[in-house]
Design a protein around this motif. Structure first.
Motif, short mmCIF file in Angstrom:
data_model
loop_
_atom_site.label_atom_id
_atom_site.label_comp_id
_atom_site.label_asym_id
_atom_site.label_seq_id
_atom_site.Cartn_x
_atom_site.Cartn_y
_atom_site.Cartn_z
N PRO A 197 -6.98 11.15 0.62
CA PRO A 197 -8.25 11.44 1.31
C PRO A 197 -8.66 10.39 2.33
O PRO A 197 -9.23 10.73 3.37
CB PRO A 197 -9.26 11.53 0.17
CG PRO A 197 -8.45 11.87 -1.04
CD PRO A 197 -7.14 11.17 -0.85
N ILE A 198 -8.38 9.12 2.06
CA ILE A 198 -8.76 8.07 3.00
C ILE A 198 -8.03 8.27 4.32
O ILE A 198 -8.64 8.26 5.41
CB ILE A 198 -8.45 6.68 2.42
CG1 ILE A 198 -9.34 6.38 1.21
CG2 ILE A 198 -8.62 5.60 3.49
CD1 ILE A 198 -9.03 5.07 0.52
N ALA A 199 -6.71 8.45 4.26
CA ALA A 199 -5.92 8.63 5.48
C ALA A 199 -6.26 9.95 6.16
O ALA A 199 -6.30 10.04 7.39
CB ALA A 199 -4.43 8.57 5.16
N GLU A 209 -6.79 3.02 10.04
CA GLU A 209 -7.24 3.04 11.43
C GLU A 209 -6.37 2.13 12.30
O GLU A 209 -6.04 2.47 13.45
CB GLU A 209 -8.70 2.59 11.51
CG GLU A 209 -9.67 3.60 10.90
CD GLU A 209 -11.09 3.07 10.83
OE1 GLU A 209 -11.25 1.82 10.93
OE2 GLU A 209 -12.03 3.88 10.68
N HIS A 210 -5.98 1.01 11.75
CA HIS A 210 -5.13 0.07 12.49
C HIS A 210 -3.82 0.73 12.89
O HIS A 210 -3.39 0.64 14.04
CB HIS A 210 -4.87 -1.17 11.63
CG HIS A 210 -3.83 -2.09 12.19
ND1 HIS A 210 -4.12 -3.03 13.16
CD2 HIS A 210 -2.50 -2.23 11.90
CE1 HIS A 210 -3.02 -3.71 13.46
NE2 HIS A 210 -2.02 -3.24 12.72
N VAL A 228 0.84 -1.20 0.00
CA VAL A 228 0.00 0.00 0.00
C VAL A 228 0.87 1.25 0.00
O VAL A 228 0.60 2.22 -0.71
CB VAL A 228 -0.95 0.00 1.21
CG1 VAL A 228 -1.66 1.34 1.35
CG2 VAL A 228 -1.97 -1.13 1.07
N LEU A 229 1.94 1.25 0.79
CA LEU A 229 2.84 2.40 0.81
C LEU A 229 3.52 2.59 -0.55
O LEU A 229 3.82 3.72 -0.95
CB LEU A 229 3.90 2.22 1.90
CG LEU A 229 3.40 2.27 3.34
CD1 LEU A 229 4.55 2.00 4.31
CD2 LEU A 229 2.75 3.61 3.66
N LEU A 236 -10.92 -1.87 3.15
CA LEU A 236 -9.66 -2.43 3.61
C LEU A 236 -8.64 -1.32 3.88
O LEU A 236 -7.96 -1.31 4.91
CB LEU A 236 -9.10 -3.41 2.57
CG LEU A 236 -7.87 -4.24 2.96
CD1 LEU A 236 -7.76 -5.46 2.04
CD2 LEU A 236 -6.57 -3.46 2.89
N LEU A 237 -8.54 -0.35 2.95
CA LEU A 237 -7.57 0.74 3.11
C LEU A 237 -7.93 1.62 4.30
O LEU A 237 -7.05 2.12 5.00
CB LEU A 237 -7.48 1.56 1.82
CG LEU A 237 -6.98 0.80 0.59
CD1 LEU A 237 -6.95 1.72 -0.63
CD2 LEU A 237 -5.59 0.22 0.85
#
Length: 208
Positions: A107-109, A63-64, A24-25, A57-58
């Motif tokens: 935007p998700i993060a 959040e994790h 992902v990174l 999932l992302l």
């Protein structure tokens, strides 16, 4: 590695998240479900069953990591120097990772981070509590020391947008413990020199 069937649902999701984080990174939000499945070592159907869809999932991944306090687990220190050295190293590393995550997922993060603003503000209180046993050695209250430490760690982690960081962990440590001014500063040779006024030559001291 395929997650064990004996793991609970939460443990299985956490294991998948840890496995796919490097991918992902690397790929950011453009990562495909297939790439995620390959990174996790599972079938795409397993991902959908565990998380629903890619965005979920992302989001769960962000959040994790933003709620994972392993990096800032409580510890005890025998000295103020040891405490500061540990805190600086941990915070800079953690904040650098958070910056990478926000850049990768956009935007998700950012949405997850906004929802955790209160927890981020509370981290200052956690750091201040670590300073309290050494309050007699501080020039400022523990809360101020925590704010300064966190601010310097944040700026070093972000690099202010520069390609290479200017401040190292050791630089921050030296500033926090000793300031930016040398204890004994050599005289500036370019500064104008004024002759000292002696008592004998001072106005009003000469005999009539």
């Amino acid at each position: 590695m395929t997650p064990s069937a004996r793991l609970s649902g939460d443990d299985r999701r956490a294991q998948i998240i840890e496995a796919v984080t490097p991918a992902v990174l690397e790929h950011g939000g453009a990562i495909t479900s297939r790439q995620l499945a390959e990174a996790a070592g599972v079938a795409e159907g397993t991902l959908f069953k565990a998380f629903g869809d890619k965005e979920s999932l992302l989001t769960a991944l962000t959040e994790h990591h933003m709620t994972n306090d392993d990096a800032v687990a409580e510890f005890t220190s025998d000295s103020l120097e040891e405490l500061v050295a540990t805190l600086v190293a941990v915070l800079v590393e953690r904040m650098r990772f958070m910056f990478q995550l926000v850049v990768a997922l956009g935007p998700i993060a950012q949405r997850v981070a906004e929802g955790r603003r209160e927890a981020f503000d509370e981290s200052k209180l956690w750091i201040a509590a670590r300073f309290e046993p050494f309050e007699s050695q501080l020039r400022v209250p523990p809360l101020v020391a925590a704010e300064v430490l966190r601010t310097l760690a944040w700026s070093a982690a972000s690099g202010w947008g520069e390609h290479s960081a200017v401040s190292s962990v050791d630089d921050i440590l030296q500033v926090l413990l000793h300031g930016i001014v040398r204890a004994e500063t050599a005289p500036d040779p370019s500064a104008p020199q004024h002759p000292a006024v002696t008592t004998a030559s001072a106005p009003g001291t000469q005999k009539a």
